[in-house]
Design an enzyme around this catalytic site. Structure first.
Site, short mmCIF file in Angstrom:
data_model
loop_
_atom_site.label_atom_id
_atom_site.label_comp_id
_atom_site.label_asym_id
_atom_site.label_seq_id
_atom_site.Cartn_x
_atom_site.Cartn_y
_atom_site.Cartn_z
N SER A 23 0.82 -1.22 0.00
CA SER A 23 0.00 0.00 0.00
C SER A 23 0.85 1.27 0.00
CB SER A 23 -0.91 0.01 1.23
OG SER A 23 -1.55 1.27 1.31
N THR A 70 -8.83 -1.82 3.94
CA THR A 70 -8.73 -2.18 2.53
C THR A 70 -9.06 -3.65 2.33
OG1 THR A 70 -7.34 -1.97 0.56
CG2 THR A 70 -6.21 -2.62 2.58
N LYS A 74 -13.22 -4.76 3.86
CA LYS A 74 -14.10 -3.59 3.86
C LYS A 74 -15.53 -3.92 4.32
CE LYS A 74 -11.91 -0.59 0.43
NZ LYS A 74 -12.09 0.12 -0.85
N ASN A 95 -14.31 2.06 4.52
CA ASN A 95 -12.86 2.19 4.27
C ASN A 95 -12.20 3.11 5.29
OD1 ASN A 95 -13.43 4.81 3.47
ND2 ASN A 95 -12.19 4.72 1.63
N ASP A 111 -14.72 6.49 -0.39
CA ASP A 111 -14.40 6.18 -1.80
C ASP A 111 -15.27 6.99 -2.77
OD1 ASP A 111 -12.34 4.41 -1.39
OD2 ASP A 111 -13.59 2.62 -1.48
N GLY A 133 -19.27 -2.68 -13.72
CA GLY A 133 -18.94 -3.43 -12.51
C GLY A 133 -20.01 -3.26 -11.45
N GLY A 135 -19.14 -4.38 -7.95
CA GLY A 135 -18.49 -4.73 -6.69
C GLY A 135 -18.55 -3.58 -5.69
N ALA A 137 -16.42 -1.04 -4.98
CA ALA A 137 -16.11 0.32 -5.46
C ALA A 137 -17.25 0.84 -6.33
CB ALA A 137 -14.79 0.31 -6.23
N TYR A 232 -5.47 2.70 -10.27
CA TYR A 232 -4.67 3.90 -10.04
C TYR A 232 -3.17 3.68 -10.21
CZ TYR A 232 -4.57 1.69 -5.41
OH TYR A 232 -4.45 0.79 -4.39
N GLY A 252 -7.33 6.43 -11.64
CA GLY A 252 -7.91 6.51 -10.30
C GLY A 252 -7.03 7.12 -9.21
#
Ligand code: NDP
Length: 283
Positions: A23, A70, A74, A95, A111, A133, A135, A137, A232, A252
């Site tokens: 991270s 993370t 989450k 988060n 987020d 998507g 999920g 995020a 990102y 991102g």
């Protein structure tokens, strides 16, 4: 990297995940604390899945001021928290945890708001977004966009998951929110993309070099569309495809910086030094 002496009075926050060694958040937050002249430190807190409850409750016992959370924790941390913000409830994920003065734990997700903050910084003002998507995020971003009045088309390979997401969010959104609808991929991509001025990739595709595109290349990306990829770490093949077709492509990283900045403000009450955080993460 800026030097900071840890002392007996240093205030601690950290990152709960498994693994967390990759991270960039410690670097970003510690640079921000240094720039603000705060005697705070941000440390990695690797927690194996069977120890998540102890890790979260341990924040209080050890005097931590808060933590980020993370992958893959989450969702699982939520059961340990005393209060959830509306955004966390809607996203079904946390988060950011803040330890409050009375020792209770508040869970939030930054987020979606981090994504919106980056859109604002990039002067992107969508009216209709196609979100790829379904999920964690995707859920945060869908809620944030719809809450600000943007119509959101959630498109996923599992239309059942996209439908679940839309139904769960529809219950939580305020009265004047944008419309949120579910669609199946790849069949509905062309129809969904026709009127969208923003395309968001919230699938995990693009993270790894051998991933397929989250987009059918036979469907054109128009120059007046903005393509935002939540990945990102690098320029993804989707971003390159968009750029080749004359569209604006955004990665991102800005979202990562802004979600971190919002967490830092929750913990410290101070305005986050966005430029310092961005520079630290790009370094
Ligand atoms: P999840 O695992 O919760 O969701 C992944 C999504 O990708 C699911 O909808 C999944 O579909 C879909 N997907 C996976 N493989 C395929 C495939 N082969 N074809 C089509 N769809 C697929 O991950 P997150 O939501 O947590 O993260 C998604 C991305 O967002 C990651 O790249 C992550 O790094 C990034 N991210 C970036 C942030 C930032 O600050 N920039 C913040 C948070 C996340 P299914 O459910 O059917 O498996």
């Amino acid at each position: 990297m800026t030097e900071h002496a840890i002392t007996g009075t240093t205030q601690l926050v950290g990152l709960i995940g498994w693994p967390v060694s990759h991270s960039r958040s410690p670097r970003m937050h510690n640079a921000a604390f240094a720039a603000l002249g705060l005697d705070w430190a941000y440390v990695p807190l690797p927690a194996p899945p069977d120890r998540v409850p102890q890790a979260v409750r341990g924040l209080v016992a050890l005097g931590f001021r808060g933590a980020n959370v993370t992958v893959p924790h989450k969702q699982t941390v939520m059961a340990q928290l005393d209060v959830l913000t509306p955004a966390a409830r809607a996203a079904g994920a946390v988060n950011t945890i803040t330890v409050r003065a009375d020792g209770t734990l508040c869970g939030d997700t930054t987020d979606g708001r981090g994504f919106l903050a980056d859109l604002r910084e990039q002067c992107v003002t969508p009216r209709r977004a196609l979100l790829l998507g379904s999920g964690g995020a995707a859920r945060s971003v869908a809620y944030a966009l719809a809450e600000t009045g943007v119509d959101v088309l959630v498109a996923a390979r599992s239309v059942a998951k996209a439908t679940d997401l839309c139904e769960a969010l529809a219950d939580q959104l305020p009265p004047r929110a944008g419309r949120i609808t579910a669609h199946g991929l790849p069949r509905n991509l062309r129809a969904c993309s026709t009127d969208a001025d923003l395309v968001v990739n919230a699938t995990s595709l693009g993270l790894h070099a051998d991933d397929p595109l989250p987009w059918d290349p036979n469907v054109p990306i128009r120059p007046n569309q903005v393509v935002y990829d939540l990945v990102y770490t690098h320029t993804t093949p989707l971003m390159s495809l968009a750029a080749r077709q004359g569209a604006r492509a955004i990665g991102g990283l800005g979202m990562l910086v802004h979600q971190g900045a919002l967490a830092l403000t929750q913990w410290t009450g101070l305005e986050a030094p966005i430029g310092v955080m961005r520079a630290a993460i790009e370094d």
